[in-house]
Design a protein around this motif. Structure first.
Motif, PDB file in Angstrom:
ATOM      1  N   ILE A 256       0.849  -1.196   0.000  1.00 26.77           N
ATOM      2  CA  ILE A 256       0.000   0.000   0.000  1.00 26.77           C
ATOM      3  C   ILE A 256       0.882   1.243   0.000  1.00 26.77           C
ATOM      4  CG2 ILE A 256      -1.818   1.265   1.206  1.00 26.77           C
ATOM      5  CD1 ILE A 256      -2.543  -1.415   2.594  1.00 26.77           C
ATOM      6  N   ALA A 257       0.806   2.040  -1.066  1.00 21.25           N
ATOM      7  CA  ALA A 257       1.481   3.333  -1.125  1.00 21.25           C
ATOM      8  C   ALA A 257       0.589   4.343  -0.390  1.00 21.25           C
ATOM      9  CB  ALA A 257       1.712   3.758  -2.564  1.00 21.25           C
ATOM     10  N   LEU A 258       1.064   4.805   0.754  1.00 25.12           N
ATOM     11  CA  LEU A 258       0.267   5.662   1.628  1.00 25.12           C
ATOM     12  C   LEU A 258       0.843   7.069   1.624  1.00 25.12           C
ATOM     13  CD1 LEU A 258      -2.035   5.789   3.793  1.00 25.12           C
ATOM     14  CD2 LEU A 258      -0.258   5.288   5.493  1.00 25.12           C
ATOM     15  N   ALA A 259       0.078   8.045   1.152  1.00 27.59           N
ATOM     16  CA  ALA A 259       0.524   9.436   1.164  1.00 27.59           C
ATOM     17  C   ALA A 259       0.675   9.906   2.606  1.00 27.59           C
ATOM     18  CB  ALA A 259      -0.463  10.321   0.412  1.00 27.59           C
ATOM     19  N   GLN A 260       1.800  10.538   2.926  1.00 34.09           N
ATOM     20  CA  GLN A 260       2.080  10.981   4.282  1.00 34.09           C
ATOM     21  C   GLN A 260       2.887  12.269   4.244  1.00 34.09           C
ATOM     22  OE1 GLN A 260       1.466   8.887   7.780  1.00 34.09           O
ATOM     23  NE2 GLN A 260      -0.108   9.419   6.298  1.00 34.09           N
ATOM     24  N   ASP A 261       2.244  13.394   4.462  1.00 33.27           N
ATOM     25  CA  ASP A 261       2.921  14.677   4.605  1.00 33.27           C
ATOM     26  C   ASP A 261       1.932  15.672   5.207  1.00 33.27           C
ATOM     27  OD1 ASP A 261       1.292  15.556   2.450  1.00 33.27           O
ATOM     28  OD2 ASP A 261       2.858  15.138   0.984  1.00 33.27           O
ATOM     29  N   ALA A 262       2.265  16.953   5.209  1.00 33.92           N
ATOM     30  CA  ALA A 262       1.422  17.941   5.872  1.00 33.92           C
ATOM     31  C   ALA A 262       0.058  18.103   5.212  1.00 33.92           C
ATOM     32  CB  ALA A 262       2.134  19.299   5.895  1.00 33.92           C
ATOM     33  N   ALA A 263      -0.091  17.668   3.965  1.00 33.04           N
ATOM     34  CA  ALA A 263      -1.384  17.755   3.277  1.00 33.04           C
ATOM     35  C   ALA A 263      -2.207  16.490   3.420  1.00 33.04           C
ATOM     36  CB  ALA A 263      -1.172  18.058   1.795  1.00 33.04           C
ATOM     37  N   PHE A 264      -1.559  15.371   3.742  1.00 33.36           N
ATOM     38  CA  PHE A 264      -2.240  14.076   3.797  1.00 33.36           C
ATOM     39  C   PHE A 264      -1.714  13.284   4.990  1.00 33.36           C
ATOM     40  CE2 PHE A 264      -1.761  15.364  -0.658  1.00 33.36           C
ATOM     41  CZ  PHE A 264      -3.093  15.425  -1.057  1.00 33.36           C
ATOM     42  N   SER A 286       5.336  11.310  -0.403  1.00 30.97           N
ATOM     43  CA  SER A 286       4.893  12.680  -0.164  1.00 30.97           C
ATOM     44  C   SER A 286       4.461  13.362  -1.456  1.00 30.97           C
ATOM     45  CB  SER A 286       5.999  13.500   0.500  1.00 30.97           C
ATOM     46  OG  SER A 286       5.642  14.877   0.543  1.00 30.97           O
ATOM     47  N   PRO A 287       3.166  13.572  -1.665  1.00 28.43           N
ATOM     48  CA  PRO A 287       2.736  14.384  -2.806  1.00 28.43           C
ATOM     49  C   PRO A 287       3.292  15.801  -2.760  1.00 28.43           C
ATOM     50  CG  PRO A 287       0.901  13.086  -1.970  1.00 28.43           C
ATOM     51  CD  PRO A 287       2.019  12.935  -0.986  1.00 28.43           C
ATOM     52  N   ASP A 290       6.488  16.121  -4.220  1.00 31.39           N
ATOM     53  CA  ASP A 290       6.427  15.709  -5.633  1.00 31.39           C
ATOM     54  C   ASP A 290       6.999  14.313  -5.821  1.00 31.39           C
ATOM     55  OD1 ASP A 290       5.728  15.869  -8.264  1.00 31.39           O
ATOM     56  OD2 ASP A 290       7.396  17.166  -8.875  1.00 31.39           O
ATOM     57  N   GLU A 291       6.648  13.416  -4.882  1.00 29.78           N
ATOM     58  CA  GLU A 291       7.058  12.024  -4.987  1.00 29.78           C
ATOM     59  C   GLU A 291       5.933  11.202  -5.598  1.00 29.78           C
ATOM     60  OE1 GLU A 291       9.843  12.086  -0.945  1.00 29.78           O
ATOM     61  OE2 GLU A 291       8.077  10.787  -1.072  1.00 29.78           O
ATOM     62  N   ALA A 292       6.266  10.346  -6.536  1.00 29.87           N
ATOM     63  CA  ALA A 292       5.293   9.421  -7.107  1.00 29.87           C
ATOM     64  C   ALA A 292       5.127   8.227  -6.183  1.00 29.87           C
ATOM     65  CB  ALA A 292       5.755   8.958  -8.483  1.00 29.87           C
ATOM     66  N   PRO A 293       3.956   7.615  -6.166  1.00 31.04           N
ATOM     67  CA  PRO A 293       3.812   6.380  -5.379  1.00 31.04           C
ATOM     68  C   PRO A 293       4.716   5.293  -5.929  1.00 31.04           C
ATOM     69  CG  PRO A 293       1.897   6.755  -6.782  1.00 31.04           C
ATOM     70  CD  PRO A 293       2.721   7.997  -6.856  1.00 31.04           C
ATOM     71  N   ASP A 294       5.153   4.419  -5.045  1.00 32.74           N
ATOM     72  CA  ASP A 294       6.041   3.330  -5.427  1.00 32.74           C
ATOM     73  C   ASP A 294       5.401   2.509  -6.551  1.00 32.74           C
ATOM     74  OD1 ASP A 294       7.463   0.724  -5.383  1.00 32.74           O
ATOM     75  OD2 ASP A 294       8.428   1.568  -3.592  1.00 32.74           O
ATOM     76  N   GLU A 295       6.167   2.260  -7.592  1.00 30.66           N
ATOM     77  CA  GLU A 295       5.642   1.530  -8.744  1.00 30.66           C
ATOM     78  C   GLU A 295       5.264   0.086  -8.407  1.00 30.66           C
ATOM     79  OE1 GLU A 295       8.441   1.796 -11.904  1.00 30.66           O
ATOM     80  OE2 GLU A 295       7.970   3.911 -12.359  1.00 30.66           O
ATOM     81  N   ARG A 319       5.510  15.007 -11.004  1.00 30.79           N
ATOM     82  CA  ARG A 319       5.921  13.603 -10.823  1.00 30.79           C
ATOM     83  C   ARG A 319       4.864  12.831 -10.044  1.00 30.79           C
ATOM     84  NH1 ARG A 319      11.027  16.014 -10.334  1.00 30.79           N
ATOM     85  NH2 ARG A 319      10.814  16.191  -8.078  1.00 30.79           N
ATOM     86  N   PHE A 320       4.324  13.456  -9.001  1.00 33.20           N
ATOM     87  CA  PHE A 320       3.261  12.815  -8.235  1.00 33.20           C
ATOM     88  C   PHE A 320       2.059  12.517  -9.127  1.00 33.20           C
ATOM     89  CE2 PHE A 320      -0.819  14.154  -6.175  1.00 33.20           C
ATOM     90  CZ  PHE A 320      -1.115  12.943  -5.565  1.00 33.20           C
ATOM     91  N   ARG A 321       1.627  13.505  -9.879  1.00 37.86           N
ATOM     92  CA  ARG A 321       0.443  13.336 -10.707  1.00 37.86           C
ATOM     93  C   ARG A 321       0.659  12.266 -11.771  1.00 37.86           C
ATOM     94  NH1 ARG A 321      -2.192  15.571 -15.284  1.00 37.86           N
ATOM     95  NH2 ARG A 321      -4.441  15.830 -14.920  1.00 37.86           N
ATOM     96  N   ALA A 322       1.811  12.316 -12.442  1.00 37.64           N
ATOM     97  CA  ALA A 322       2.081  11.326 -13.487  1.00 37.64           C
ATOM     98  C   ALA A 322       2.135   9.911 -12.919  1.00 37.64           C
ATOM     99  CB  ALA A 322       3.400  11.666 -14.192  1.00 37.64           C
ATOM    100  N   GLY A 323       2.765   9.757 -11.762  1.00 37.77           N
ATOM    101  CA  GLY A 323       2.837   8.441 -11.141  1.00 37.77           C
ATOM    102  C   GLY A 323       1.480   7.937 -10.704  1.00 37.77           C
ATOM    103  N   LEU A 324       0.660   8.837 -10.202  1.00 39.43           N
ATOM    104  CA  LEU A 324      -0.691   8.467  -9.762  1.00 39.43           C
ATOM    105  C   LEU A 324      -1.538   8.034 -10.961  1.00 39.43           C
ATOM    106  CD1 LEU A 324      -2.446   8.467  -7.146  1.00 39.43           C
ATOM    107  CD2 LEU A 324      -3.222  10.745  -7.819  1.00 39.43           C
ATOM    108  N   LEU A 325      -1.469   8.804 -12.057  1.00 37.84           N
ATOM    109  CA  LEU A 325      -2.254   8.469 -13.245  1.00 37.84           C
ATOM    110  C   LEU A 325      -1.805   7.136 -13.844  1.00 37.84           C
ATOM    111  CD1 LEU A 325      -2.486  11.966 -14.988  1.00 37.84           C
ATOM    112  CD2 LEU A 325      -4.212  10.820 -13.598  1.00 37.84           C
ATOM    113  N   LYS A 326      -0.510   6.899 -13.852  1.00 37.48           N
ATOM    114  CA  LYS A 326      -0.004   5.635 -14.381  1.00 37.48           C
ATOM    115  C   LYS A 326      -0.493   4.464 -13.534  1.00 37.48           C
ATOM    116  CE  LYS A 326       4.288   3.179 -15.473  1.00 37.48           C
ATOM    117  NZ  LYS A 326       5.789   3.257 -15.459  1.00 37.48           N
TER     118      LYS A 326
END
Length: 448
Positions: A256-264, A286-287, A290-295, A319-326
């Motif tokens: 499970i790629a779990l977003a974890q930062d001040a926004a999430f 961290s979105p 600008d980190e993408a979730p682990d592939e 990078r976050f958005r592109a990784g999420l969409l992929k």
């Protein structure tokens, strides 16, 4: 296997209302008792996504929610068992002591008082005596007598203006037969910064360690810690003495790629703990960084938080958005509250500026005109979401100020409040992406 015979003694710190200083007292107690060599297990009564992180910073142990509305006896028992190995449990109440859901002729269902009774933890009532003296005792006595079944340790007088004020307020408590466990002089520098959902997050505090050290020193100087420890007790009512199988929430995927930062960051600790305990691999990212979730992830999960405060950075995180969409092309993505907003088409901030979000859902939300959405949620899924099939019945909680302007996708669930009234925030789904404004607490079968 859970053995409540070995549950350590505990106390529940509560108050007549919010804003009386119970969080300051809670953090000071956690740190002071830890400094005295005790292993202290913190808890939060009721739904809260922020306080547990402060608790952990104060004593070094993960804090868990005890929610007597949403959690059945078995899950409560599983959460209570997290105290094994501790010397004492300290729980922080929500709102006022008796505030809870009024349903089926029962007032205060899910309240801090109910949690205290369920666990057998005596209540330490933090009383703001500013603007009154002996009259504070009449109010405190009312809280003591409103339900005589609630175990009661005593009171801590807060915001005392002078020695004379202390003497008068203490005499009132003595006349009412209430034990005074501490007297805290009025100090304006002992407040925690707040914003629209309550306290700022622990990760955002400019100097949290120094603040907690100050709280501990303040309590050590003005509270009888020996009396606090002596008052702790544990006589659980309701949870079974043992359970044959785990009842923490099961993981919705293996990786499970779990977003974890001040926004999430608003993920219930018992949910993530349940995932880990069942062997799931948690992959934080961290979105905002600008980190993408682990592939390698099987699922991307965006918890709640404050995307409305960071909408520009989220919109520019390519990078976050592109990784999420992929990821969403072949595997599921789920968002809760703030995470749900970030999965939508756009988010409008308080200045009225529209920011592009991920676009996996057609959702458009606005924070420009704030409207409070708050309360427990009963959920019946009309379609599957990660970890649950269509038809599953869930319990959750919603707390935000954003409004839906557009929701063109299919609804995810039928949602009602605690009284059974329909809620328009039904969540939505598109392809392999789902989202809800409610934060998942547990499934109905865990409450049976």
């Amino acid at each position: 296997m859970i053995d409540f015979k070995h549950t350590p003694p505990g106390l529940l710190v509560s108050a007549p209302s919010s804003g009386t200083g119970k969080t300051t007292v809670m953090l000071g107690l956690l740190r002071a008792l830890s400094e005295d060599g005790l292993a202290v297990q913190p808890y939060k009564s009721g739904p809260d996504y922020i306080d547990p992180a402060f608790h952990r910073a104060a004593c070094g142990r993960s804090s868990f929610n005890l929610d007597t509305w949403a959690m059945g006896p078995k899950l409560l028992g599983e959460v209570a068992a997290k105290s094994q190995g501790a010397d004492i449990c300290i729980a922080e109440g929500s709102m006022g002591l008796y505030d809870g859901v009024a349903t089926a002729g029962q007032s205060g269902f899910g309240s801090s008082a109910e949690a205290a009774m369920r666990m057998g933890w005596p209540v330490v009532l933090v009383v703001d005596v500013s603007g009154q003296a002996q009259s504070a005792a009449a109010a405190a006595l009312g809280f003591r007598m409103y339900n005589p079944d609630v175990p009661f340790a005593g009171v801590i007088l807060n915001r005392v203006a002078s020695p004379r004020h202390e003497r008068l307020a203490s005499l009132g408590m003595e006349k009412a037969g209430l034990t005074v466990l501490g007297v805290l002089p009025r100090r304006g520098d002992l407040t925690l910064p707040e914003r629209h959902l309550g306290l700022i997050q622990a990760v955002e505090h400019p100097d949290l360690e120094a603040a907690i050290v100050g709280y501990a020193e303040f309590l050590r100087a003005h509270v009888d810690l020996d009396a606090i420890r002596a008052a702790a007790a544990s006589k659980p009512q309701g949870p079974p003495s043992a359970a044959a199988a785990p009842h923490l929430p099961k993981p919705p995927a293996q990786r499970i790629a779990l977003a974890q930062d001040a926004a999430f960051s608003f993920a219930y600790p018992h949910v993530v703990e349940g995932w880990r305990a069942a062997g799931a691999e948690i992959m934080p990212f961290s979105p905002l960084g600008d980190e993408a979730p682990d592939e390698r992830a099987d699922l991307v999960w965006l918890p709640g938080g404050y995307p409305e405060l960071h909408a520009g950075r989220i919109a520019s995180a390519e990078r976050f958005r592109a990784g999420l969409l992929k990821h969403a092309q072949t595997r599921p993505v789920h968002g809760e509250c703030g995470g749900y907003m970030a999965l939508g088409a756009a988010l409008i901030d308080k200045e009225g500026k529209s920011h592009r979000m991920a676009g996996l859902l057609g959702l458009v939300t606005s924070y420009e005109k704030r409207k409070l959405h708050l309360g427990y949620r009963r959920v019946s899924l009309t379609a599957g979401m990660p970890g649950f099939d269509a038809g599953a019945r869930l319990f959750g909680h919603e707390f935000h100020y954003s409004t839906i302007l557009e929701q063109p996708d299919a609804p995810l669930a039928e949602v009602t409040d605690a009284d059974g009234n329909p809620v328009v925030e039904t969540g939505s789904r598109r392809g392999k992406t789902t989202g809800t404004f409610f934060h998942l607490i547990t499934a109905e079968e865990a409450s049976a």
